[in-house]
Motif scaffolding. Structure first.
Motif, mmCIF file in Angstrom:
data_model
loop_
_atom_site.group_PDB
_atom_site.id
_atom_site.type_symbol
_atom_site.label_atom_id
_atom_site.label_comp_id
_atom_site.label_asym_id
_atom_site.label_seq_id
_atom_site.Cartn_x
_atom_site.Cartn_y
_atom_site.Cartn_z
ATOM 1 N N GLY A 52 -10.510 -1.582 15.083
ATOM 2 C CA GLY A 52 -10.623 -1.495 13.633
ATOM 3 C C GLY A 52 -9.469 -0.740 12.995
ATOM 4 O O GLY A 52 -8.492 -0.385 13.661
ATOM 5 N N THR A 53 -9.610 -0.487 11.710
ATOM 6 C CA THR A 53 -8.546 0.169 10.937
ATOM 7 C C THR A 53 -9.151 1.204 10.003
ATOM 8 O O THR A 53 -10.243 1.004 9.456
ATOM 9 C CB THR A 53 -7.751 -0.871 10.116
ATOM 10 O OG1 THR A 53 -7.186 -1.837 11.011
ATOM 11 C CG2 THR A 53 -6.636 -0.211 9.315
ATOM 12 N N ARG A 54 -8.435 2.309 9.825
ATOM 13 C CA ARG A 54 -8.856 3.361 8.897
ATOM 14 C C ARG A 54 -7.690 3.679 7.984
ATOM 15 O O ARG A 54 -6.580 3.961 8.436
ATOM 16 C CB ARG A 54 -9.280 4.613 9.655
ATOM 17 C CG ARG A 54 -9.704 5.779 8.765
ATOM 18 C CD ARG A 54 -10.211 6.936 9.632
ATOM 19 N NE ARG A 54 -10.656 8.060 8.848
ATOM 20 C CZ ARG A 54 -9.886 9.101 8.527
ATOM 21 N NH1 ARG A 54 -8.611 9.150 8.938
ATOM 22 N NH2 ARG A 54 -10.380 10.094 7.812
ATOM 23 N N ILE A 55 -7.937 3.616 6.683
ATOM 24 C CA ILE A 55 -6.928 3.923 5.673
ATOM 25 C C ILE A 55 -7.386 5.136 4.884
ATOM 26 O O ILE A 55 -8.545 5.214 4.451
ATOM 27 C CB ILE A 55 -6.709 2.723 4.733
ATOM 28 C CG1 ILE A 55 -5.986 1.591 5.475
ATOM 29 C CG2 ILE A 55 -5.921 3.126 3.490
ATOM 30 C CD1 ILE A 55 -5.849 0.332 4.667
ATOM 31 N N LEU A 96 0.833 -1.202 0.000
ATOM 32 C CA LEU A 96 0.000 0.000 0.000
ATOM 33 C C LEU A 96 0.868 1.252 0.000
ATOM 34 O O LEU A 96 0.593 2.207 -0.741
ATOM 35 C CB LEU A 96 -0.941 0.004 1.207
ATOM 36 C CG LEU A 96 -2.089 -1.006 1.202
ATOM 37 C CD1 LEU A 96 -2.885 -0.909 2.493
ATOM 38 C CD2 LEU A 96 -2.998 -0.803 -0.005
ATOM 39 N N ARG A 97 1.890 1.268 0.834
ATOM 40 C CA ARG A 97 2.779 2.433 0.895
ATOM 41 C C ARG A 97 3.494 2.646 -0.445
ATOM 42 O O ARG A 97 3.642 3.784 -0.906
ATOM 43 C CB ARG A 97 3.799 2.255 2.015
ATOM 44 C CG ARG A 97 3.193 2.359 3.412
ATOM 45 C CD ARG A 97 4.264 2.412 4.492
ATOM 46 N NE ARG A 97 3.667 2.496 5.812
ATOM 47 C CZ ARG A 97 3.429 1.452 6.607
ATOM 48 N NH1 ARG A 97 3.774 0.237 6.209
ATOM 49 N NH2 ARG A 97 2.865 1.623 7.791
ATOM 50 N N GLU A 98 3.953 1.562 -1.055
ATOM 51 C CA GLU A 98 4.657 1.672 -2.334
ATOM 52 C C GLU A 98 3.730 2.198 -3.421
ATOM 53 O O GLU A 98 4.118 3.047 -4.228
ATOM 54 C CB GLU A 98 5.225 0.307 -2.736
ATOM 55 C CG GLU A 98 6.384 -0.155 -1.859
ATOM 56 C CD GLU A 98 6.792 -1.591 -2.141
ATOM 57 O OE1 GLU A 98 6.084 -2.286 -2.923
ATOM 58 O OE2 GLU A 98 7.815 -2.032 -1.579
ATOM 59 N N ARG A 99 2.501 1.707 -3.445
ATOM 60 C CA ARG A 99 1.554 2.156 -4.470
ATOM 61 C C ARG A 99 1.164 3.611 -4.238
ATOM 62 O O ARG A 99 1.033 4.386 -5.183
ATOM 63 C CB ARG A 99 0.321 1.253 -4.483
ATOM 64 C CG ARG A 99 0.617 -0.160 -4.951
ATOM 65 C CD ARG A 99 -0.650 -0.955 -5.192
ATOM 66 N NE ARG A 99 -0.387 -2.360 -5.441
ATOM 67 C CZ ARG A 99 0.061 -2.860 -6.578
ATOM 68 N NH1 ARG A 99 0.316 -2.055 -7.595
ATOM 69 N NH2 ARG A 99 0.263 -4.147 -6.723
ATOM 70 N N ALA A 100 0.981 3.991 -2.970
ATOM 71 C CA ALA A 100 0.655 5.388 -2.662
ATOM 72 C C ALA A 100 1.792 6.301 -3.117
ATOM 73 O O ALA A 100 1.555 7.383 -3.669
ATOM 74 C CB ALA A 100 0.405 5.554 -1.166
ATOM 75 N N SER A 101 3.025 5.871 -2.904
ATOM 76 C CA SER A 101 4.179 6.659 -3.326
ATOM 77 C C SER A 101 4.210 6.812 -4.838
ATOM 78 O O SER A 101 4.478 7.900 -5.365
ATOM 79 C CB SER A 101 5.471 5.992 -2.829
ATOM 80 O OG SER A 101 6.608 6.705 -3.268
ATOM 81 N N LEU A 149 -2.233 7.483 4.897
ATOM 82 C CA LEU A 149 -2.322 7.452 6.352
ATOM 83 C C LEU A 149 -3.084 6.205 6.764
ATOM 84 O O LEU A 149 -4.101 5.860 6.164
ATOM 85 C CB LEU A 149 -3.069 8.695 6.868
ATOM 86 C CG LEU A 149 -3.348 8.762 8.371
ATOM 87 C CD1 LEU A 149 -2.043 8.910 9.153
ATOM 88 C CD2 LEU A 149 -4.299 9.914 8.689
ATOM 89 N N ILE A 150 -2.565 5.537 7.789
ATOM 90 C CA ILE A 150 -3.274 4.382 8.339
ATOM 91 C C ILE A 150 -3.372 4.548 9.848
ATOM 92 O O ILE A 150 -2.391 4.908 10.505
ATOM 93 C CB ILE A 150 -2.587 3.053 7.951
ATOM 94 C CG1 ILE A 150 -3.373 1.871 8.518
ATOM 95 C CG2 ILE A 150 -1.134 3.016 8.402
ATOM 96 C CD1 ILE A 150 -2.982 0.534 7.924
#
Length: 197
Positions: free
Chosen positions: A185-188, A165-170, A177-178
């Protein structure tokens, strides 16, 4: 890159489908074939078909269409992957005019699918809420009510997915942000400009 996607996604799915078929055949010979095994076969086949549709969509003569087409595609992917569980898919604002570069569309779709898959497989979420906010940039939010985790102690099962996810966001020149904590739970959040700068 499309060849890599075909190898990694479709190849892996077909290998899994072949193994499921071999196991079902052996169980049939021993009169141990169960409805669950056949259901697994059907699910694997549908997943492979869906992956192929996503790749064909990117390779179409219109190369995925314009931003509005991409928004509709993201909605369809969310509803498909989250089918059978509690989910809300919300779209706010309006996509910009024009057409995204095929590579950006590809990376965005891959990010989206990875984030949703993480919520389902690793998060154990009962409900997933997806928001696509089209404004000065695309603000994508994926929230789940799953088991969450301590960001300081990323579990091995989630480590690879988060790195991807970080690589694709870059590669999308996007802010990523995660937020997560055990039992919460989790928020992306992905905030992506429409053009690479």
């Amino acid at each position: 890159r499309i060849a890599r996607d075909l190898h990694d996604e479709i190849g892996a799915s077909l290998s899994h489908l072949a193994m499921q078929g071999d196991l079902a055949r052996r169980q049939l010979v021993r009169s141990e074939l169960t409805p669950e095994r056949l259901s697994d076969l059907s699910s694997s086949a549908r997943e492979t078909l869906d992956q192929m549709r996503d790749i064909v969509w990117l390779l179409s003569p219109n190369a995925g269409g314009d931003w509005s087409d991409l928004s509709l595609r993201l909605e369809a992917i969310a509803r498909r992957l989250l089918e059978g569980g509690g989910h809300v898919v919300q779209v706010e604002g309006h996509p910009p005019s024009g057409k995204p570069a095929i590579e950006r569309a590809r990376e965005l779709v891959a990010f989206f699918k990875e984030a949703l898959t993480n919520a389902i497989r690793h998060g154990g979420a009962d409900e997933v809420r997806v928001t696509l906010g089209w404004g000065d940039s695309l603000r994508m939010t994926i929230e789940d009510d799953g088991k969450g985790f301590d960001l300081r102690e990323t579990p091995a099962s989630s480590g690879t997915g988060l790195r991807h996810l970080r690589e694709r966001a870059s590669s999308l020149n996007a802010k990523f942000l995660i937020e997560s904590s055990p039992g919460e739970g989790t928020r992306i959040l992905l905030d992506m400009p429409y053009r690479n700068r």
